[in-house]
Design a protein around this motif. Structure first.
Motif, PDB file in Angstrom:
ATOM      1  N   GLU A 177      55.751   8.479 105.656  1.00  0.00           N
ATOM      2  CA  GLU A 177      55.046   9.003 104.425  1.00  0.00           C
ATOM      3  C   GLU A 177      55.790   9.946 103.682  1.00  0.00           C
ATOM      4  O   GLU A 177      55.708   9.985 102.275  1.00  0.00           O
ATOM      5  CB  GLU A 177      53.533   9.405 104.871  1.00  0.00           C
ATOM      6  CG  GLU A 177      52.637   8.423 105.717  1.00  0.00           C
ATOM      7  CD  GLU A 177      52.123   7.509 104.622  1.00  0.00           C
ATOM      8  OE1 GLU A 177      52.075   7.872 103.340  1.00  0.00           O
ATOM      9  OE2 GLU A 177      51.624   6.399 104.905  1.00  0.00           O
ATOM     10  N   LEU A 178      56.163  10.891 104.380  1.00  0.00           N
ATOM     11  CA  LEU A 178      56.758  11.820 103.696  1.00  0.00           C
ATOM     12  C   LEU A 178      58.095  11.635 102.886  1.00  0.00           C
ATOM     13  O   LEU A 178      58.376  11.812 101.901  1.00  0.00           O
ATOM     14  CB  LEU A 178      57.201  13.017 104.559  1.00  0.00           C
ATOM     15  CG  LEU A 178      56.010  13.935 105.074  1.00  0.00           C
ATOM     16  CD1 LEU A 178      56.565  15.021 106.203  1.00  0.00           C
ATOM     17  CD2 LEU A 178      55.562  14.879 104.028  1.00  0.00           C
ATOM     18  N   HIS A 179      58.860  10.824 103.312  1.00  0.00           N
ATOM     19  CA  HIS A 179      60.269  10.086 102.877  1.00  0.00           C
ATOM     20  C   HIS A 179      59.870   9.322 101.593  1.00  0.00           C
ATOM     21  O   HIS A 179      60.405   9.641 100.652  1.00  0.00           O
ATOM     22  CB  HIS A 179      60.703   9.315 104.131  1.00  0.00           C
ATOM     23  CG  HIS A 179      62.133   8.572 103.040  1.00  0.00           C
ATOM     24  ND1 HIS A 179      62.013   7.292 102.677  1.00  0.00           N
ATOM     25  CD2 HIS A 179      63.282   9.026 103.094  1.00  0.00           C
ATOM     26  CE1 HIS A 179      63.167   6.896 102.315  1.00  0.00           C
ATOM     27  NE2 HIS A 179      63.864   7.931 102.497  1.00  0.00           N
ATOM     28  N   SER A 197      56.943   9.167  99.667  1.00  0.00           N
ATOM     29  CA  SER A 197      56.155   9.951  98.681  1.00  0.00           C
ATOM     30  C   SER A 197      57.063  10.981  98.077  1.00  0.00           C
ATOM     31  O   SER A 197      57.397  11.059  96.813  1.00  0.00           O
ATOM     32  CB  SER A 197      55.028  10.540  99.125  1.00  0.00           C
ATOM     33  OG  SER A 197      55.209  11.497 100.224  1.00  0.00           O
ATOM     34  N   ILE A 198      57.607  11.672  98.917  1.00  0.00           N
ATOM     35  CA  ILE A 198      58.305  13.287  98.224  1.00  0.00           C
ATOM     36  C   ILE A 198      59.756  12.526  97.731  1.00  0.00           C
ATOM     37  O   ILE A 198      60.186  13.146  96.737  1.00  0.00           O
ATOM     38  CB  ILE A 198      58.650  14.088  99.633  1.00  0.00           C
ATOM     39  CG1 ILE A 198      57.547  14.367 100.417  1.00  0.00           C
ATOM     40  CG2 ILE A 198      59.186  15.168  99.173  1.00  0.00           C
ATOM     41  CD1 ILE A 198      56.486  15.027  99.132  1.00  0.00           C
ATOM     42  N   ASP A 221      49.980  13.896  98.181  1.00  0.00           N
ATOM     43  CA  ASP A 221      50.598  13.171  99.372  1.00  0.00           C
ATOM     44  C   ASP A 221      51.016  14.139 100.409  1.00  0.00           C
ATOM     45  O   ASP A 221      50.654  13.839 101.594  1.00  0.00           O
ATOM     46  CB  ASP A 221      51.843  12.297  99.052  1.00  0.00           C
ATOM     47  CG  ASP A 221      51.583  11.196  98.284  1.00  0.00           C
ATOM     48  OD1 ASP A 221      50.107  10.758  98.109  1.00  0.00           O
ATOM     49  OD2 ASP A 221      52.449  10.522  97.362  1.00  0.00           O
ATOM     50  N   LEU A 222      51.435  15.154 100.129  1.00  0.00           N
ATOM     51  CA  LEU A 222      51.950  16.147 101.165  1.00  0.00           C
ATOM     52  C   LEU A 222      50.545  16.829 101.930  1.00  0.00           C
ATOM     53  O   LEU A 222      50.610  16.956 103.026  1.00  0.00           O
ATOM     54  CB  LEU A 222      52.717  17.555 100.429  1.00  0.00           C
ATOM     55  CG  LEU A 222      53.162  18.521 101.329  1.00  0.00           C
ATOM     56  CD1 LEU A 222      54.034  17.897 102.432  1.00  0.00           C
ATOM     57  CD2 LEU A 222      54.002  19.654 100.437  1.00  0.00           C
ATOM     58  N   THR A 277      49.280  14.364 104.306  1.00  0.00           N
ATOM     59  CA  THR A 277      50.015  14.408 105.773  1.00  0.00           C
ATOM     60  C   THR A 277      49.772  15.794 106.473  1.00  0.00           C
ATOM     61  O   THR A 277      49.803  15.629 107.623  1.00  0.00           O
ATOM     62  CB  THR A 277      51.718  14.283 105.157  1.00  0.00           C
ATOM     63  OG1 THR A 277      51.670  13.170 104.406  1.00  0.00           O
ATOM     64  CG2 THR A 277      52.347  14.275 106.208  1.00  0.00           C
TER      65      THR A 277
END
Length: 432
Positions: A216-218, A220-221, A261-262, A265
């Motif tokens: 998810e982090l990879h 979206s960010i 998004d962050l 998470t």
């Protein structure tokens, strides 16, 4: 080599007698003796009864009472917690701290309670007998315990010298009794096969959750940073105030979505019960994602043929992330090129296709990225993440040049411009 106390070492026959674990286990043993003594005082008592009669009745009463107590599910948990604290096992996982769930757990708990009280009673009586004997040896008296007296053959000179030997032997009796008690706990209070399986499944779920959060982090960010870098670079190169203002607007909107998004998470990482973050984006939110890509300079031709209410929530969310990663790749490796996105439901499967033309200087992406490594050895995690998502959902994902997308491990080949395709097929019914 002779070990001395000055060297920081201690003889092996002395070290266990001075270890804290030995005395913690001794306390655990004495608790069982105290329980037996309290029951004995209440019933059957000791008035006008011989030692054999007292022992026979006490054993019968204690066994029945402990067997009944073991039927209470919480008793196994209480005994497991106490054993972990006082028996000092090498690994706490060897002793369960869960309530009884099956009759097998209750039977093992009953055996543990009876064995614990029996061993503790023997140790307790030995403690009193040894301390009484040591007192008699040091004072020269004829003090006796349970009718046992010291032999008169021991003269006055030998009595004080015998006391340390007796204490040393008793110390090792406590050491071995504690070790035996620990072995009993590991054998009778150890996790059942069902509990071990549940623990293994929990560890697997936690690992999968960590991998999912990493993806998810990879996605979206990484997408947000790619768009931001491209917009900032383009605004600097063009030098047009109107274009720069539009680029800043896109950067602001992209950054706001990345912060959402962050936040989602972080809520998952903190296991917040209220879930204050906004809802995870799904297929219905793809239009804003396409607008961001268009503002970054890549035209997007999108076709979404998905009837409302057909996609489960998890498929909708994962589809959004897959398309997001496809657009991120296009922005990175084919800036300014047309991106074609097709999403449709056919034959009980969700099909996603994200394609874009490759420039001559980016054709290597078709082969190396398809294998999970970006040109120059940087990246590739996005494509691996897409495959992991697809496999977990029971589908498949391929990536590569148009001629090899179905066998996503081979290079594109050829000399002219080609098309790079990301294709994902997911079943609508999870697990099928």
């Amino acid at each position: 080599m002779v070990l001395t106390w000055q060297d920081g070492a201690m003889p092996r026959f002395i070290a266990p007698l001075l270890a804290g674990a030995t005395y913690a286990r001794w306390l655990h043993l004495l608790i069982g003796w105290v329980f037996a003594g309290v029951v004995l005082m209440i019933y059957p008592g000791t008035y006008r009864k011989g030692l054999a009669e007292i022992l026979a009745q006490s054993v019968a009463v204690d066994a029945v009472l402990l067997a009944l107590v073991a039927l209470v599910p919480a008793m196994r948990r209480a005994e497991g917690v106490q054993a972990r604290l006082l028996l000092v096992p090498d690994r706490e996982e060897d002793i369960a701290a869960e309530p009884s769930r099956t009759w097998a757990d209750r039977r093992r708990t009953a055996a543990w309670l009876i064995g614990r009280v029996a061993l503790g009673t023997v140790t307790g009586f030995a403690s009193v007998a040894v301390l009484t004997a040591v007192y008699a040896l040091l004072t020269g008296s004829d003090t006796a315990f349970a009718g046992l007296r010291l032999p008169h053959a021991l003269g006055r000179f030998w009595r004080p010298l015998t006391a340390p030997v007796l204490l040393f032997g008793y110390g090792w009796l406590v050491v071995w009794a504690g070790r035996l008690q620990l072995a009993m706990a590991i054998g009778l209070l150890s996790p059942s096969p069902a509990e071990r399986l549940a623990e293994a499944e929990l560890r697997a779920e936690r690992l999968l959750e960590r991998n999912r959060l990493a993806r998810e982090l990879h996605d979206s960010i990484g997408h947000a940073l790619t768009v931001t870098v491209l917009q900032a670079g383009a605004a600097r190169e063009v030098g047009d105030p109107a274009f720069a203002a539009k680029a800043l607007e896109v950067i602001e909107e992209t950054g706001r979505r990345a912060m959402d998004d962050l936040e989602r998470t972080l809520v998952l990482l903190r296991e917040a019960p209220d879930g204050t973050a906004t809802e995870n984006p799904g297929v219905e939110h793809l239009s804003s994602l396409f607008d961001t890509a268009r503002a970054a300079g890549n035209p997007v031709d999108a076709s979404i043929d998905v009837p409302a209410g057909v996609l489960p929530g998890v498929l909708s969310r994962e589809s959004y992330r897959i398309v997001q990663e496809g657009l991120t790749n296009a922005l990175k490796y084919a800036p300014g090129e047309l991106v074609s996105v097709r999403i449709a439901v056919r034959d009980g499967r969700l099909e996603l296709r994200c394609a874009n033309l490759l420039r001559n200087d980016s054709r290597a992406r078709g082969g190396s990225s398809a294998r999970g490594a970006a040109p120059g050895g940087r990246g590739g995690k996005g494509l691996r993440g897409i495959r992991e998502r697809a496999i977990l959902l029971g589908g498949e994902a391929t990536a590569g040049s148009a001629g090899t997308a179905g066998t996503a491990g081979r290079s594109g080949g050829g000399a002219g411009p080609g098309e790079w395709v990301l294709a994902v097929r997911l079943p609508l019914r999870l697990g099928s």
